[in-house]
Design a protein around this motif. Structure first.
Motif, PDB file in Angstrom:
ATOM      1  N   ALA A 102      -8.413 -32.485 -26.146  1.00 40.32           N
ATOM      2  CA  ALA A 102      -8.691 -33.567 -25.230  1.00 40.32           C
ATOM      3  C   ALA A 102      -9.041 -32.682 -23.910  1.00 40.32           C
ATOM      4  O   ALA A 102      -8.478 -31.532 -23.533  1.00 40.32           O
ATOM      5  CB  ALA A 102      -7.245 -34.164 -25.103  1.00 40.32           C
ATOM      6  N   ARG A 123     -13.091 -36.938 -13.124  1.00 39.08           N
ATOM      7  CA  ARG A 123     -12.486 -37.645 -13.918  1.00 39.08           C
ATOM      8  C   ARG A 123     -13.315 -39.156 -14.144  1.00 39.08           C
ATOM      9  O   ARG A 123     -13.356 -39.613 -14.919  1.00 39.08           O
ATOM     10  CB  ARG A 123     -11.174 -38.334 -12.723  1.00 39.08           C
ATOM     11  N   HIS A 152     -15.378 -38.410 -17.175  1.00 39.72           N
ATOM     12  CA  HIS A 152     -14.807 -38.519 -18.571  1.00 39.72           C
ATOM     13  C   HIS A 152     -14.662 -40.209 -18.743  1.00 39.72           C
ATOM     14  O   HIS A 152     -14.479 -40.656 -19.754  1.00 39.72           O
ATOM     15  CB  HIS A 152     -13.474 -37.853 -18.389  1.00 39.72           C
ATOM     16  N   GLU A 153     -14.114 -41.004 -17.717  1.00 41.20           N
ATOM     17  CA  GLU A 153     -13.822 -42.366 -17.725  1.00 41.20           C
ATOM     18  C   GLU A 153     -15.088 -43.149 -18.057  1.00 41.20           C
ATOM     19  O   GLU A 153     -15.183 -43.936 -19.125  1.00 41.20           O
ATOM     20  CB  GLU A 153     -13.478 -42.994 -16.277  1.00 41.20           C
ATOM     21  N   CYS A 166     -12.898 -42.064 -21.873  1.00 50.01           N
ATOM     22  CA  CYS A 166     -11.507 -41.214 -21.699  1.00 50.01           C
ATOM     23  C   CYS A 166     -10.737 -41.841 -20.544  1.00 50.01           C
ATOM     24  O   CYS A 166     -11.334 -42.370 -19.644  1.00 50.01           O
ATOM     25  CB  CYS A 166     -11.802 -39.873 -21.509  1.00 50.01           C
ATOM     26  N   ARG A 167      -9.349 -41.898 -20.852  1.00 52.96           N
ATOM     27  CA  ARG A 167      -8.385 -42.288 -19.974  1.00 52.96           C
ATOM     28  C   ARG A 167      -7.343 -41.297 -19.870  1.00 52.96           C
ATOM     29  O   ARG A 167      -7.036 -40.946 -20.919  1.00 52.96           O
ATOM     30  CB  ARG A 167      -7.771 -43.450 -20.570  1.00 52.96           C
ATOM     31  N   ASP A 178      -3.858 -40.081 -20.071  1.00 49.93           N
ATOM     32  CA  ASP A 178      -2.628 -40.639 -21.274  1.00 49.93           C
ATOM     33  C   ASP A 178      -1.194 -39.901 -20.467  1.00 49.93           C
ATOM     34  O   ASP A 178      -0.284 -40.269 -21.222  1.00 49.93           O
ATOM     35  CB  ASP A 178      -2.710 -39.910 -22.451  1.00 49.93           C
ATOM     36  N   ARG A 237      -4.508 -34.612 -18.747  1.00 49.24           N
ATOM     37  CA  ARG A 237      -5.277 -34.971 -19.931  1.00 49.24           C
ATOM     38  C   ARG A 237      -5.824 -35.989 -20.233  1.00 49.24           C
ATOM     39  O   ARG A 237      -5.032 -37.006 -19.943  1.00 49.24           O
ATOM     40  CB  ARG A 237      -4.066 -34.549 -21.288  1.00 49.24           C
ATOM     41  N   CYS A 238      -6.826 -36.147 -20.714  1.00 49.57           N
ATOM     42  CA  CYS A 238      -7.556 -37.575 -21.179  1.00 49.57           C
ATOM     43  C   CYS A 238      -7.810 -37.736 -22.371  1.00 49.57           C
ATOM     44  O   CYS A 238      -8.017 -36.556 -23.352  1.00 49.57           O
ATOM     45  CB  CYS A 238      -9.090 -37.426 -20.230  1.00 49.57           C
ATOM     46  N   VAL A 239      -7.657 -38.939 -22.938  1.00 49.99           N
ATOM     47  CA  VAL A 239      -7.915 -39.088 -24.282  1.00 49.99           C
ATOM     48  C   VAL A 239      -8.901 -40.213 -24.431  1.00 49.99           C
ATOM     49  O   VAL A 239      -9.237 -41.013 -23.611  1.00 49.99           O
ATOM     50  CB  VAL A 239      -6.590 -39.525 -24.988  1.00 49.99           C
ATOM     51  N   ARG A 240      -9.614 -40.184 -25.727  1.00 50.18           N
ATOM     52  CA  ARG A 240     -10.474 -41.442 -25.884  1.00 50.18           C
ATOM     53  C   ARG A 240      -9.994 -41.770 -27.418  1.00 50.18           C
ATOM     54  O   ARG A 240     -10.070 -41.138 -28.387  1.00 50.18           O
ATOM     55  CB  ARG A 240     -12.065 -40.764 -25.876  1.00 50.18           C
TER      56      ARG A 240
END
Length: 52
Positions: free
Chosen positions: A2, A13, A16-17, A21-22, A24, A41-44
């Motif tokens: 991630a 940010r 990634h958005e 990605c958001r 978490d 940490r960002c996840v998709r």
């Protein structure tokens, strides 16, 4: 893996958005050049492959 982005780095940010990605809620704080910084940490979400 991630992506992790500095909390204060708004342009990164947003990048990634836009890619889906958001944040978490996962965060890590560390020293960088004598300054305490926090990264998030960002996840998709995974999507299933297109039916073919």
């Amino acid at each position: 893996m991630a992506p992790r982005v500095l909390r204060e780095n708004a342009p990164a940010r947003r990048f990634h958005e836009r890619a889906g990605c958001r944040a978490d809620g996962g965060e890590d704080t560390f020293l960088a050049g004598g300054t305490l910084v926090t990264e998030v940490r960002c996840v998709r979400p995974l999507t299933p492959p297109a039916a073919g």
